[in-house]
Design a protein around this motif. Structure first.
Motif, PDB file in Angstrom:
ATOM      1  N   PRO A  87       0.840  -1.201   0.000  1.00  6.70           N
ATOM      2  CA  PRO A  87       0.000   0.000   0.000  1.00  6.70           C
ATOM      3  C   PRO A  87       0.875   1.250   0.000  1.00  6.70           C
ATOM      4  O   PRO A  87       1.986   1.247   0.516  1.00  6.70           O
ATOM      5  CB  PRO A  87      -0.791  -0.117   1.303  1.00  6.70           C
ATOM      6  N   HIS A  88       0.359   2.308  -0.571  1.00  5.18           N
ATOM      7  CA  HIS A  88       1.090   3.581  -0.606  1.00  5.18           C
ATOM      8  C   HIS A  88       1.112   4.197   0.783  1.00  5.18           C
ATOM      9  O   HIS A  88       0.152   4.091   1.547  1.00  5.18           O
ATOM     10  CB  HIS A  88       0.427   4.555  -1.579  1.00  5.18           C
ATOM     11  N   LYS A  89       2.208   4.858   1.093  1.00  5.87           N
ATOM     12  CA  LYS A  89       2.292   5.550   2.371  1.00  5.87           C
ATOM     13  C   LYS A  89       1.459   6.825   2.290  1.00  5.87           C
ATOM     14  O   LYS A  89       1.491   7.537   1.295  1.00  5.87           O
ATOM     15  CB  LYS A  89       3.741   5.904   2.691  1.00  5.87           C
TER      16      LYS A  89
END
Length: 122
Positions: A87-89
Motif C-alpha cells: 500500500p502507498h504511504k
C-alpha cells in the motif's frame, strides 16, 4: 472401441459424434507449460522484485518467446509467484489555518453599485 474391436476410426468417430481430428489430437501444452514454469522460476529467483509484467516483457522481448500473456500469467499464479502489492504511504499534511471570520462587504458593494449607476446616467 477402436483398439478393442479393431473398428475403423471413421466409423467409431461417427458413432460417438466426434471428429477424427479430435480423436487424433495430442496435447503438447504440458511440455511447453513446464518450459514456461522453469523460465519463470529462474527469472523470479534472479530478480526477486520483478512482478509478472517485467517477467513477461523480459521473456518476450529479450528471450524472444511468443507465449500468450494469459497463459504465462496462469502459470505464474499457479506457481504462487505473485508479489504482495504494497500500500502507498499516506502523506502527513500540516493542519490548515482556520478561515478568517466572515466580514460583511455590503458597504463596499453598495458604493460600487452607486458608482456604476452614476456612470450609466451620465
Amino acid at each position: 472401441m477402436v483398439k478393442e474391436q479393431r473398428a475403423i476410426i471413421k466409423v467409431a468417430c461417427l458413432a460417438f459424434g466426434i471428429s477424427q481430428t479430435c480423436y487424433r489430437y495430442v496435447s503438447q501444452q504440458s511440455s511447453v507449460n513446464r518450459q514456461i514454469a522453469d523460465q519463470l522460476i529462474t527469472l523470479t529467483q534472479n530478480q526477486r522484485n520483478w512482478g509478472f509484467g517485467l517477467c513477461y516483457l523480459y521473456l518476450r522481448n529479450v528471450k524472444g518467446h511468443r507465449w500468450n500473456h494469459k497463459r504465462v500469467y496462469r502459470i505464474y499464479r499457479q506457481l504462487a509467484l505473485n508479489l504482495r502489492i504494497k500500500p502507498h504511504k499516506r502523506l502527513i499534511r500540516a493542519k490548515p489555518e482556520p478561515l478568517a471570520p466572515y466580514r460583511s462587504i455590503s458597504t463596499n458593494a453598495g458604493r460600487w453599485i452607486l458608482c456604476m449607476t452614476s456612470w450609466r446616467m451620465a
